[in-house]
Motif scaffolding. Structure first.
Motif, PDB file in Angstrom:
ATOM      1  N   PRO A  95     -57.723 -18.391  36.809  1.00 26.87           N
ATOM      2  CA  PRO A  95     -59.158 -18.082  36.691  1.00 26.87           C
ATOM      3  C   PRO A  95     -59.454 -16.584  36.595  1.00 26.87           C
ATOM      4  N   LYS A  96     -58.627 -15.763  37.232  1.00 32.12           N
ATOM      5  CA  LYS A  96     -58.893 -14.312  37.243  1.00 32.12           C
ATOM      6  C   LYS A  96     -58.870 -13.723  35.840  1.00 32.12           C
ATOM      7  N   LEU A 105     -49.819  -9.556  32.675  1.00 33.00           N
ATOM      8  CA  LEU A 105     -51.153 -10.102  32.897  1.00 33.00           C
ATOM      9  C   LEU A 105     -51.402 -10.441  34.359  1.00 33.00           C
ATOM     10  N   GLY A 106     -50.349 -10.354  35.160  1.00 33.16           N
ATOM     11  CA  GLY A 106     -50.483 -10.689  36.573  1.00 33.16           C
ATOM     12  C   GLY A 106     -49.698 -11.946  36.920  1.00 33.16           C
ATOM     13  N   PHE A 137     -50.959 -14.317  47.642  1.00 28.01           N
ATOM     14  CA  PHE A 137     -51.682 -14.529  46.391  1.00 28.01           C
ATOM     15  C   PHE A 137     -52.862 -15.453  46.668  1.00 28.01           C
ATOM     16  N   CYS A 138     -53.890 -15.296  45.874  1.00 27.58           N
ATOM     17  CA  CYS A 138     -55.096 -16.090  46.082  1.00 27.58           C
ATOM     18  C   CYS A 138     -55.750 -16.394  44.747  1.00 27.58           C
ATOM     19  N   SER A 139     -56.267 -17.604  44.619  1.00 28.24           N
ATOM     20  CA  SER A 139     -57.054 -17.989  43.443  1.00 28.24           C
ATOM     21  C   SER A 139     -58.205 -18.879  43.892  1.00 28.24           C
ATOM     22  N   GLU A 175     -70.224 -17.022  38.186  1.00 30.86           N
ATOM     23  CA  GLU A 175     -70.780 -15.940  39.003  1.00 30.86           C
ATOM     24  C   GLU A 175     -70.439 -16.148  40.481  1.00 30.86           C
ATOM     25  N   TYR A 176     -70.570 -17.380  40.960  1.00 30.22           N
ATOM     26  CA  TYR A 176     -70.210 -17.701  42.345  1.00 30.22           C
ATOM     27  C   TYR A 176     -68.694 -17.607  42.544  1.00 30.22           C
ATOM     28  N   ARG A 177     -67.956 -18.154  41.580  1.00 31.68           N
ATOM     29  CA  ARG A 177     -66.497 -18.155  41.699  1.00 31.68           C
ATOM     30  C   ARG A 177     -65.939 -16.735  41.717  1.00 31.68           C
ATOM     31  N   CYS A 178     -66.461 -15.895  40.822  1.00 30.07           N
ATOM     32  CA  CYS A 178     -65.968 -14.521  40.700  1.00 30.07           C
ATOM     33  C   CYS A 178     -66.270 -13.713  41.957  1.00 30.07           C
TER      34      CYS A 178
END
Length: 242
Positions: free
Chosen positions: A29-30, A10-11, A83-85, A62-65
């Motif tokens: 969140p991804k 899943l990552g 890595f980034c979230s 929508e903003y987060r994505c």
């Protein structure tokens, strides 16, 4: 802050306080998954789907994505093993324009090479406040660089830097592009300043560490060392000058 691989391909999930739901549960969140982590073994043992209460509203998402998509592009270019979230830490239940909310971008990168006696890490946290009244986005960044070199010695670097910036409140895609551009600018500028300062270490910092004058506040008379008793005693012992 560490990054762990989730089961089922899943990552990866960042183990950070911004995604912590319980003592051993962390939101990714991804993928909208919750990772259950064994802190002792530092492994992700299982995952479960996040509930609606644990996820942001469609408006916030929508903003987060959009921001996460731009940041993943940047991190992929700047930090090959990074890595980034992106998390919503305030106002995740906002349903539309008219209210404030806050996102946070977390970047983590590490390069471990103990066989070559060196390790390094980069961490940056960017808080972005979306203020509806003023239509302004306020950015606050905290950057931290660590390095450890231990071949025939022990040299460590722990550098920290804070910065602020702002941009206008726009659509999700336009806001994401503007925020990513600001973050790229500040992080690139900070890395360049670090490189410049360490290139000048031998000519500036190390020289400043040396005492310019001895305790007597006078220069050593190399042209006439015979005035010192130690010089006379050595000369006498070796039979110099006879």
């Amino acid at each position: 802050m560490i990054c762990l691989e989730m089961p089922g391909r899943l990552g990866d999930v960042l183990v950070t306080s911004y995604g912590e739901l319980k003592d051993n549960e962390y939101l990714d969140p991804k993928t909208a998954q919750v990772a259950i982590v064994d802190h002792v073994k530092q492994v992700c043992t299982e995952v479960r789907p996040a509930t609606d209460e644990e996820l942001p509203s469609p408006y916030i998402e929508e903003y987060r994505c959009a921001l996460e998509a731009e940041m993943l592009k940047y991190v992929g270019e700047a930090y090959p093993k990074g890595f980034c979230s992106v998390y919503c830490i305030n106002g995740k239940d906002v349903e539309g324009p008219g209210s404030d909310f806050e996102l946070v971008v977390v970047i983590s990168a590490a390069r471990l090479s103990p066989q070559n006696f060196c390790n390094g890490s980069w961490r940056s946290i960017w808080n972005i406040e979306f203020t509806d009244d003023s239509q302004i986005l306020e950015l606050k960044g905290k950057l931290q660089v660590g390095a450890h070199y231990f071949e025939e010695g022990n040299v460590q670097l722990d550098a920290k830097h804070e910065c602020r910036d702002s941009t206008i409140f726009q659509s999700p895609d336009d806001s994401a592009i503007a925020i990513a551009s600001i973050i790229r600018h500040h992080e690139t500028e900070y890395l360049a300043s670090l490189e410049a300062s360490y290139l000048n270490l031998p000519d500036t910092t190390f020289k400043d560490l040396r005492r310019k004058l001895p305790v007597t506040r006078t220069l050593f008379p190399w042209h006439n060392t015979s005035q010192f008793s130690l010089t006379r005693e050595i000369s006498k012992e070796l039979g110099i000058g006879k």
